[in-house]
Motif scaffolding. Structure first.
Motif, mmCIF file in Angstrom:
data_model
loop_
_atom_site.group_PDB
_atom_site.id
_atom_site.type_symbol
_atom_site.label_atom_id
_atom_site.label_comp_id
_atom_site.label_asym_id
_atom_site.label_seq_id
_atom_site.Cartn_x
_atom_site.Cartn_y
_atom_site.Cartn_z
ATOM 1 N N ARG A 11 40.728 101.665 72.568
ATOM 2 C CA ARG A 11 40.581 102.272 71.250
ATOM 3 C C ARG A 11 39.212 101.952 70.658
ATOM 4 O O ARG A 11 38.583 100.950 70.995
ATOM 5 C CB ARG A 11 41.663 101.811 70.286
ATOM 6 C CG ARG A 11 41.543 100.377 69.849
ATOM 7 C CD ARG A 11 42.752 99.954 69.004
ATOM 8 N NE ARG A 11 42.640 98.563 68.624
ATOM 9 C CZ ARG A 11 42.499 98.137 67.377
ATOM 10 N NH1 ARG A 11 42.507 98.993 66.382
ATOM 11 N NH2 ARG A 11 42.404 96.856 67.112
ATOM 12 N N TYR A 13 37.661 101.841 66.633
ATOM 13 C CA TYR A 13 38.155 101.845 65.271
ATOM 14 C C TYR A 13 37.012 101.549 64.306
ATOM 15 O O TYR A 13 35.921 101.142 64.719
ATOM 16 C CB TYR A 13 39.321 100.870 65.088
ATOM 17 C CG TYR A 13 38.998 99.426 65.368
ATOM 18 C CD1 TYR A 13 38.787 98.532 64.319
ATOM 19 C CD2 TYR A 13 38.926 98.935 66.675
ATOM 20 C CE1 TYR A 13 38.512 97.195 64.566
ATOM 21 C CE2 TYR A 13 38.643 97.604 66.927
ATOM 22 C CZ TYR A 13 38.438 96.744 65.879
ATOM 23 O OH TYR A 13 38.153 95.425 66.115
ATOM 24 N N GLU A 24 40.912 105.054 63.389
ATOM 25 C CA GLU A 24 41.156 104.615 64.759
ATOM 26 C C GLU A 24 41.342 105.826 65.655
ATOM 27 O O GLU A 24 41.902 106.839 65.247
ATOM 28 C CB GLU A 24 42.415 103.757 64.778
ATOM 29 C CG GLU A 24 42.898 103.382 66.150
ATOM 30 C CD GLU A 24 44.150 102.535 66.084
ATOM 31 O OE1 GLU A 24 44.078 101.359 66.468
ATOM 32 O OE2 GLU A 24 45.193 103.054 65.638
ATOM 33 N N THR A 26 42.655 106.287 69.759
ATOM 34 C CA THR A 26 43.133 105.582 70.938
ATOM 35 C C THR A 26 43.096 106.494 72.154
ATOM 36 O O THR A 26 43.177 107.716 72.047
ATOM 37 C CB THR A 26 44.568 105.052 70.740
ATOM 38 O OG1 THR A 26 45.453 106.152 70.541
ATOM 39 C CG2 THR A 26 44.646 104.099 69.555
ATOM 40 N N THR A 40 44.560 109.900 66.734
ATOM 41 C CA THR A 40 43.456 109.759 65.781
ATOM 42 C C THR A 40 44.054 109.540 64.404
ATOM 43 O O THR A 40 44.961 110.262 63.998
ATOM 44 C CB THR A 40 42.572 111.032 65.748
ATOM 45 O OG1 THR A 40 42.090 111.296 67.056
ATOM 46 C CG2 THR A 40 41.404 110.857 64.783
#
Length: 87
Positions: A11, A13, A24, A26, A40
């Motif tokens: 991820r 962030y 964030e 991922t 998202t």
């Protein structure tokens, strides 16, 4: 506005100046040559400022460095990546 873009396992962030996570994106590595972008999130107070686009750029760059095919799953990534041409 000072934001900090950070990377952790699977991820990227963003934290604000108070070190509070506000966004964030991922991804999941699949096998040796693929990865999905699966989530998202942007805090509502920070939406519309291009943060998600910046996160997507970071994720795509990381996965391209790893020579992985990118399979977008989250709606934001699907929408944005469907507009790009890959060579």
């Amino acid at each position: 506005m000072s934001l900090h873009f950070l990377e952790a396992d699977d991820r990227f962030y963003v934290c604000d100046v108070n070190n509070r996570k506000i966004a964030e994106m991922t991804f999941t590595r699949v096998g040796n040559d693929k990865a999905t972008i699966d989530h998202t999130y942007i805090d509502p107070a920070y939406r519309g400022q291009g943060i998600a686009n910046n996160l997507l750029d970071l994720v795509v760059e990381r996965l391209r460095q790893e020579k992985r095919e990118i399979i977008p799953i989250c709606s934001f990534a699907v929408k944005k990546l469907s507009r790009q041409v890959f060579f």
